[in-house]
Motif scaffolding. Structure first.
Motif, PDB file in Angstrom:
ATOM      1  N   TRP A  86       0.829  -1.209   0.000  1.00  0.00           N
ATOM      2  CA  TRP A  86       0.000   0.000   0.000  1.00  0.00           C
ATOM      3  C   TRP A  86       0.864   1.260   0.000  1.00  0.00           C
ATOM      4  N   ALA A 394      -1.142   7.992   8.735  1.00  0.00           N
ATOM      5  CA  ALA A 394      -2.093   6.893   8.493  1.00  0.00           C
ATOM      6  C   ALA A 394      -1.932   5.753   9.493  1.00  0.00           C
ATOM      7  N   ARG A 399      -7.106   4.109  13.560  1.00  0.00           N
ATOM      8  CA  ARG A 399      -7.558   3.411  12.342  1.00  0.00           C
ATOM      9  C   ARG A 399      -8.355   2.152  12.681  1.00  0.00           C
ATOM     10  N   THR A 402     -11.809   3.767  12.831  1.00  0.00           N
ATOM     11  CA  THR A 402     -12.335   4.298  11.556  1.00  0.00           C
ATOM     12  C   THR A 402     -12.428   3.207  10.495  1.00  0.00           C
ATOM     13  N   TYR A 404      -9.868   2.391   8.567  1.00  0.00           N
ATOM     14  CA  TYR A 404      -8.870   2.633   7.512  1.00  0.00           C
ATOM     15  C   TYR A 404      -7.619   1.798   7.761  1.00  0.00           C
TER      16      TYR A 404
END
Ligand code: FAD
Ligand code: PYC
Length: 416
Positions: A86, A394, A399, A402, A404
């Motif tokens: 990613w 990030a 996360r 959320t 993500y």
């Protein structure tokens, strides 16, 4: 260029290693610091180094419960690469790889970074497709990564047997030529010396036993040497991260698993690259001493004993012998384990925490050595500025609320 002179090497060789100056001081802790870092592994020491160097924060202590580099930093198999899937991970690991490329010069300490190339093998059609997907993603992110056919694998690493006994046939591989290995403890020592020279206190044999928290804000740590006040505290404790988080009153989504490795008797140079197989959970490289450095996947149970089970070693060695029949008669010299802090998405956490002034760097699992310089660099920024660096924004703890997630199970290689 690393600054050694022939004469100083000769003098040290003939000095019986006596009267060498200490590479860092061993001070008693002061009653208070601006920043305390809990954990003297590579990541903690790099964080302290960059706090001092990049942010001018030199009133820093690194508190280590044992000896520096005695955790996973000194137990890992030193593979460095940045071929993650990613964008967020690729950027973070590539940042680290670029720092590796200048690290011996930066620290004036030879960390023996050797860009000998890392191959990740594909054993079936599905592996090939996943590998190609990752190679393409890497290239789109400007990371050197290439796809090899089976015969190119053989040309790059002649000792491999492509048939692998029929059990693990090699159909191709990815190759990152800029990947390689480094000397694990030199990284800890180099950062320790550099941090100490800038005024950082390195306190060894001093477990942190609790946190001083008032009105939701951290005020310091409790230690075996008494309380130490601090305006900010960073936890960088790898396999003990959940234990420390619990002391501070919050929970982390981590599983702590044993990961083991072993080395053979030393032999003449026989394999000059790193070969990894995520599918068979085995990998091999050769150290400068001549030992084959071999590793396995994680043992699938939670545990804090720094050792792995024989069953996993046996399976790994069986796979290595199929892939490299030449190694069958080699004797293994020693085996050890570390405890790795694995996150549900196989990506790290570099983050503020629910406690003000308390920051956490953890969850690197089986793959954090390669990130050491980059992790220290961005975590120092996070602590100094009280907000994440663009490269770790990030990777914050929220996360998991959320959704993500940054799922890197494929790139994590020995796949936790
Ligand atoms: P550590 O080096 O573990 O440092 C954490 C420190 O915190 C320790 O020294 C510990 O003593 C200290 N600490 C804990 N609790 C306390 C406390 N209460 N008070 C004070 N101090 C405390 N990664 C790769 O990228 N490539 C590889 O090839 C690779 N191979 C691996 C092979 C094995 C067998 C293992 C076990 C790991 C491997 N890893 C690899 C993963 C890598 O080793 C880790 O991700 C990385 O070293 C973590 O560094 P660290 O500085 O965060 O942790
Ligand atoms: O992350 O490359 C890696 C790795 C290799 C062995 C353990 N981790």
């Amino acid at each position: 260029m690393v600054r050694y002179s022939f004469l100083s090497l000769l003098r040290n060789a003939l000095s019986y290693h006596e009267n060498w100056p200490q590479a860092w001081r061993s001070p008693e802790p002061k009653p208070s610091y601006e920043v305390v870092i809990v954990g003297g592994g590579g990541h903690g020491l790099a964080t302290a180094y960059y706090l001092a160097k990049e942010h001018g924060i030199t009133d820093v202590a690194v508190i280590e419960r044992g000896w520096i580099g005695g955790g996973n930093t000194g137990r890992n198999t030193t593979i460095v690469r940045s071929n993650y899937l990613w964008d967020e991970s690729a950027a973070l690991y590539e940042h680290a790889l670029k720092l590796w490329e200048g690290l011996s010069q930066e620290l004036n300490y030879n960390v023996m970074f050797s860009q000998r190339g890392v191959m990740n093998l594909a054993h079936n059609q599905h592996d090939l497709r996943e590998t190609a997907r990752r190679v393409n993603a890497n290239r789109l992110n400007g990371i050197d990564s290439e796809m090899l056919t089976a015969s190119q694998v053989k040309a790059f690493c002649p000792v491999i047997d492509l048939r692998a006994g029929g059990r693990y046939p090699v159909l191709g591989a990815s190759l990152q030529r800029r990947g390689g290995t480094a000397r694990h403890d030199a990284v800890a020592w180099g950062y320790a010396r550099g941090a100490d020279a800038r005024g950082v206190d390195i306190i060894q044999n001093c477990p942190v036993t609790g946190f001083i928290i008032e009105n939701g804000r951290v005020q310091g740590v409790e230690t075996a040497k008494g309380p130490i006040r601090a305006r900010k505290v960073g936890i960088v404790a790898a396999g003990h991260s959940s234990v420390l988080a619990e002391m501070a009153g919050f929970r982390l989504p981590l599983q702590i698993l044993p990961l083991q490795a072993l080395v053979s008797e030393p032999v003449k140079p026989i394999i000059d690259c790193v070969v990894m197989s995520g599918a068979v959970h085995a990998y091999v490289s050769q150290s400068d001493k001549g030992e084959l450095v071999i590793g396995a996947g994680v043992d699938h149970y939670v545990g804090y004993g720094q050792r792995g089970s024989l069953m996993v070693t046996e399976e790994t060695l069986a796979a290595i012998c199929e892939l490299f029949p030449l190694f069958r008669r080699m004797r293994m010299l020693r085996q050890w384990g570390g405890i790795v802090d694995t996150c549900p998405d196989a990506s790290p956490i570099l983050s503020k925490t629910p406690v003000e002034g308390l920051y956490i760097n953890c969850g690197w699992g089986t793959g954090g050595f390669k990130a050491t310089p980059g992790s220290g660099h961005v975590f120092a920024h996070t602590i100094a500025q009280d907000r994440p660096h663009a490269l770790n924004a990030a990777f914050s703890i929220d996360r998991y609320q959320t959704g993500y997630l940054i799922d890197e199970h494929g790139a994590a290689a020995v796949a936790h």
